[in-house]
Write an enzyme that holds these catalytic residues in place. Sequence first.
Site, short mmCIF file in Angstrom:
data_model
loop_
_atom_site.label_atom_id
_atom_site.label_comp_id
_atom_site.label_asym_id
_atom_site.label_seq_id
_atom_site.Cartn_x
_atom_site.Cartn_y
_atom_site.Cartn_z
N ASP A 100 0.99 -3.69 -6.72
CA ASP A 100 0.80 -2.28 -6.07
C ASP A 100 0.83 -1.70 -4.92
OD1 ASP A 100 -1.45 -0.44 -6.23
OD2 ASP A 100 -2.84 -1.64 -4.02
N ASP A 108 -0.34 1.78 -2.83
CA ASP A 108 -1.60 2.54 -1.96
C ASP A 108 -2.16 1.15 -1.10
OD1 ASP A 108 -0.79 4.60 -2.89
OD2 ASP A 108 -2.62 5.00 -3.98
#
Length: 253
Positions: A44, A46
């Site tokens: 991922d 963020d």
Amino acid sequence: LQARRLVHIVLFSRATHQQAMSDVGLRVSCAREALRKADAVCFDVDSTVITKEGIDELAAFLGVGEQVAALTAQAMGGDVPFHEALANRLKVMQPSRQQVEQMLAQHPPSQILTPGVHAFIAALKARGKRVFLVSGGFRQMIEPVAKAVGVPASDIFANNLLFDAAGVFSRHDETEPTSRKGGKAKVVVDLKAQHDFKTVVMIGDGATDMEARDVPGGADAFIGFGGVVVREKVKAGADWFVHDFDVLLHVLD
């Protein structure tokens, strides 16, 4: 002598605490082994690869941070379908191409990399492992992050902002898997099938990252990352939950 003993006690306490912090998870030993033998690792972006949430940063830059935060909270509460929540936030934001470029120039993503992530990704690649960035954020904002950590643009899976010829925001690309609920999991399943990967690990801070492990043909292990924000659901459900990329780096040695 007493001072030396005190130093030894402090160092031992720190080491014990660090060990305990690195042993959190439902299947820690399995996750470590999966990371060692992984053909690919999906991250991922963020609050994992970077220390910010891209959509929130862009919204704040555009002066609509509070409105977008309210819509995000609504989406996280499950009141609105994921794809509708994304579209609703973009309706409020209406980012032009020029505004996105201006924000990236003023706030380079390379300056908000999570400590240790660059070295960890470099170590993964040095061992022949493919690295992918799988994000619900926007490709325009993730490409500079990918460049900073040495991941090719072709190995990014993210949402895409579409503009007209003048750079005015038009819409987002609804064909991207990450624009819908379960999109990250679908990306991981497709990657495994397309590349015949035997072992894939997903690393991230959110529940949508953890979903990638919980679908047939998905990730073989999920490592929850709490170095930026700790989400209790993720901490409770992760195969291994860590706060520091250096802990993961040491596993590769």
